[in-house]
Design an enzyme around this catalytic site. Structure first.
Site, short mmCIF file in Angstrom:
data_model
loop_
_atom_site.label_atom_id
_atom_site.label_comp_id
_atom_site.label_asym_id
_atom_site.label_seq_id
_atom_site.Cartn_x
_atom_site.Cartn_y
_atom_site.Cartn_z
N THR A 298 -29.69 19.71 63.31
CA THR A 298 -29.77 21.07 62.78
C THR A 298 -31.15 21.30 62.19
O THR A 298 -31.60 20.56 61.31
CB THR A 298 -28.67 21.33 61.72
OG1 THR A 298 -28.85 22.65 61.17
CG2 THR A 298 -28.69 20.30 60.60
N HIS A 350 -19.69 7.17 56.16
CA HIS A 350 -19.79 5.83 55.59
C HIS A 350 -18.63 4.93 56.02
O HIS A 350 -18.66 3.71 55.78
CB HIS A 350 -19.85 5.91 54.06
CG HIS A 350 -20.68 4.85 53.43
ND1 HIS A 350 -20.79 3.57 53.95
CD2 HIS A 350 -21.47 4.84 52.31
CE1 HIS A 350 -21.58 2.85 53.19
NE2 HIS A 350 -22.02 3.60 52.19
#
Length: 378
Positions: A298, A350
């Site tokens: 992005t 994560h």
């Protein structure tokens, strides 16, 4: 001979679509392959072409309505009707009978009653001039719209405006919340010296984005877990590298995909990204062009933004944010120098990627961006 227009199957996982806008009025002549209506799904907004030349004789599904795939939307008479009397906006139309007073659906009557809207003062845009739910919503949303009766307790003041949700905005909202609830988001930041790229761009019609894509794909080859997805049985590492490019639209966001981005040079990447972005904004993308991405970039720096913590595009495990490239004072070889610098952010899941792995990946992206030789990958 009549022909039904149905809600098409716009992708394997798409079960429904929303009619955004009819581009031809009832009675209007339509050419084969001419855009007939705009449709929006959870993945893409695009224009649907007419399958035949003829006259749009009936609109069954009104603007703003969401219906399942296969639903009949309208009917086309393949032989244009003879009682054509005038032209409006380049489209031949037939006169329509005025809507009889009181001929409104229960939903329209209830919405009008709740918000004090006088139905006799509303111009209908539906079939035969029928007032639709969207017509009432538009009246409510417009400041100073003609209303009668006392406002309901839930009505907004004149200093506020209600902007109805589009299907795309609802989908974006749902996906962003779902992504936050699904992935364990962590963001790491790096800074890259883009002096080599800036020098190479001189005299060439290239933005920074193709260089970022190229650096990312090279880094993915060395840290492949970044190009993966969470699976029930384990981590699904993708062998192909399909890079999604987040593209801002007037009313939302789409992520068209550059397939096999690692196999393409700078010039080809630049052309493909520009083409995808243009067709995304003009609603010309096919559903397949916004599916199958394995990693997303992005470019939030287009309006000057420096830092961002982007939300992961599910089911991917990482997304790279690119900030504005600006000249700043930096220390190089114990001396202060002016360099075009840019901040990069990597939001990662994560559950799949540890901090050390994410930083290893970003260090490689930074290293590839800061290289001085780009000619061999044009």
């Amino acid at each position: 001979m009549s022909m039904d227009i149905i809600m098409p199957q716009l992708g394997e996982s798409i079960a429904e679509g929303t009619v955004v806008k009819w581009l031809v009025p009832v009675g209007g002549l339509i050419e084969k392959d001419q855009s007939l209506l705009e449709v929006e799904t959870e993945k893409v907004a695009l224009e649907i072409p007419s399958p035949a030349t003829g006259t749009l004789s009936e609109i069954i599904v009104q603007e703003g309505e969401t219906v399942p795939v296969g639903t009949r939307l309208a009917r086309i008479e393949s032989t244009p009707l003879s009682e054509v009397i005038n032209r409006v906006g380049g489209v031949v139309v037939r006169p329509t009978e005025p809507t009889p007073e009181g001929h409104h659906s229960p939903v329209v009557r209830e919405l009008a009653r709740k918000h004090g809207v006088d139905l006799s003062q509303v111009t209908g845009t539906g079939s035969g001039g029928r007032v639709t739910k969207k017509d009432i919503q538009d009246v409510i949303a417009r400041s100073g719209a003609p209303v009668t009766g006392a406002p309901s307790s839930g009505e907004r003041s004149m200093g506020e405006e209600i902007v109805p949700f589009t299907q795309m905005r609802r989908t974006i909202a749902e996906r962003m919340v779902r992504s936050r609830q699904t992935s364990a988001h962590v963001t790491t930041f790096f800074e890259a010296d883009c002096a080599g790229i800036a020098k190479f761009r001189e005299g060439r019609n290239l933005t920074y984005l193709p260089f970022v894509i190229r650096a990312v794909t090279r880094a993915i080859r060395e840290v492949p877990v970044v190009n993966s997805a969470w699976g029930e049985q384990g981590i699904i590492v993708k062998k192909d590298i399909h890079v999604g490019i987040a593209t801002a639209l007037e009313d939302g966001l789409l992520v068209p995909v550059v397939r096999h981005a690692d196999r393409k040079g700078l010039t080809q990447l630049a052309k493909e990204v520009a083409d995808l972005a243009e067709r995304a904004r003009s609603k010309k993308l096919s559903p397949e062009e916004v599916q199958g991405g394995t990693f997303t970039i992005t470019n939030h720096g287009g309006f000057g933004s420096l830092f961002s913590t982007p939300i992961i595009h599910q089911p991917q495990v990482a997304i790279l944010g690119v900030g504005a490239i600006q000249k700043r004072a930096v220390v190089i070889n114990e001396a202060i120098a002016i360099r075009p610098m840019g901040y990069l952010s990597l939001s990662f899941d994560h559950r799949v990627i540890d901090g050390a792995t994410a930083d290893q990946f970003m260090a490689k992206v930074k290293g590839y961006l800061e290289q001085s030789q780009w000619e061999h990958i044009l």
